[in-house]
Design a protein around this motif. Structure first.
Motif: not given
Length: 285
Positions: A199-222
């Motif tokens: 059994t699998r559960l998938r959560l597809t983030l909205s565009l705004a949610g995807s931007e927030r999460i991705a930008s945070f990771i990209a900002l902190k990764a360096p």
């Protein structure tokens, strides 16, 4: 009233109007002088101040016809100069962003997406395969055919945990970012399904949610910080994972490509608007 008195009154009024038209109002002249001086500066703040003063003179001294005409002309010329400088800056940034996208393009692969028409594809970071194993974090990030960013988070198991949002955190500092909340629904973007006996559960983030999460990771990764991703339900953490270097790299590079593309499209629009604006300034005289 005698004719002499009437003549003196009319003469005085004539002189006042003449002085006003000749720009003899000292305050207006001083304002125009300051604006002229500022308009010759290469400093953008000075130029913006000059435009403000030109406009202020036009509004504050309605009887100073000649000075107002000069202020209007100088304001238009300065606005044209500023617009041309902006357009040159936009062009430089456009060329830089375009070159970056060309360099980054080989890092991504295009593939057909099962839920999209045959002629529509998605872009994924080359070499990255999201985990889909029992008890592991499923993290997928892609660029859709319309260039929008999409993050999909999920779990697999006999009884996978149910969650409605995700949180990315830097454990060392406590800094974090949370996605939007999406209720679980069979036909929604947060859904359960069975495949391969699991059994699998998938959560597809909205565009705004995807931007927030991705930008945070990209900002902190360096900063070479360890990042964690938590599955959340009703504002509470139900499961936490440490992001792998591969996951962090994939999100960072995908967001970098996406953000550059978005800036490129914005620059195109701004360059077009400035071209129309300059055309208007040149012809509206």
């Amino acid at each position: 009233m005698t004719l002499r008195t009437l003549f003196l009154l009319l003469s005085t009024a004539f002189l006042l109007v003449s002085c006003s038209d000749d720009g003899s109002n000292k305050d207006a002249e001083a304002l125009l002088s300051e604006a002229r001086t500022l308009s010759t500066s290469d400093n953008r703040a000075d130029q913006e101040r000059a435009v403000f003063l030109f406009d202020s003179l036009h509004k504050a001294y309605p009887t100073e016809v000649s000075l107002r005409k000069e202020a209007i002309y100088l304001s238009r010329q300065l606005r044209l100069k500023m617009s041309e400088a902006d357009s040159a800056d936009f062009a430089d940034r456009y060329a830089t962003d375009s070159a970056l996208l060309v360099r980054m393009d080989p890092l991504f692969v295009r593939s057909k997406h099962p839920t999209l028409p045959d002629d529509e594809t998605v872009m994924r970071y080359r070499g990255y395969e999201p985990q889909d194993a029992r008890g592991e974090l499923f993290l997928d990030i892609l660029l859709r055919h319309d260039a929008s960013l999409q993050i999909v988070v999920g779990t697999t198991g006999d009884r996978p945990v149910r969650f409605t949002s995700v949180k990315v955190e830097v454990p060392e500092t406590g800094a974090y970012e949370v996605s939007d909340t999406i209720p679980i629904s069979d036909k929604g973007r947060n859904y359960l399904f069975s495949s391969g006996g699991q059994t699998r559960l998938r959560l597809t983030l909205s565009l705004a949610g995807s931007e927030r999460i991705a930008s945070f990771i990209a900002l902190k990764a360096p900063e070479k910080k360890s990042l964690t991703l938590s599955l959340m339900r009703d504002g509470k953490e139900v499961q936490k994972f440490a992001l792998t270097p591969s996951q962090t790299e994939t999100v960072t590079e995908t967001y970098r490509f996406y953000a550059t593309y978005v800036e490129l499209k914005n620059l195109e629009e701004r360059m077009q608007r400035h071209a129309l604006y300059r055309s208007h300034l040149r012809t509206d005289r």
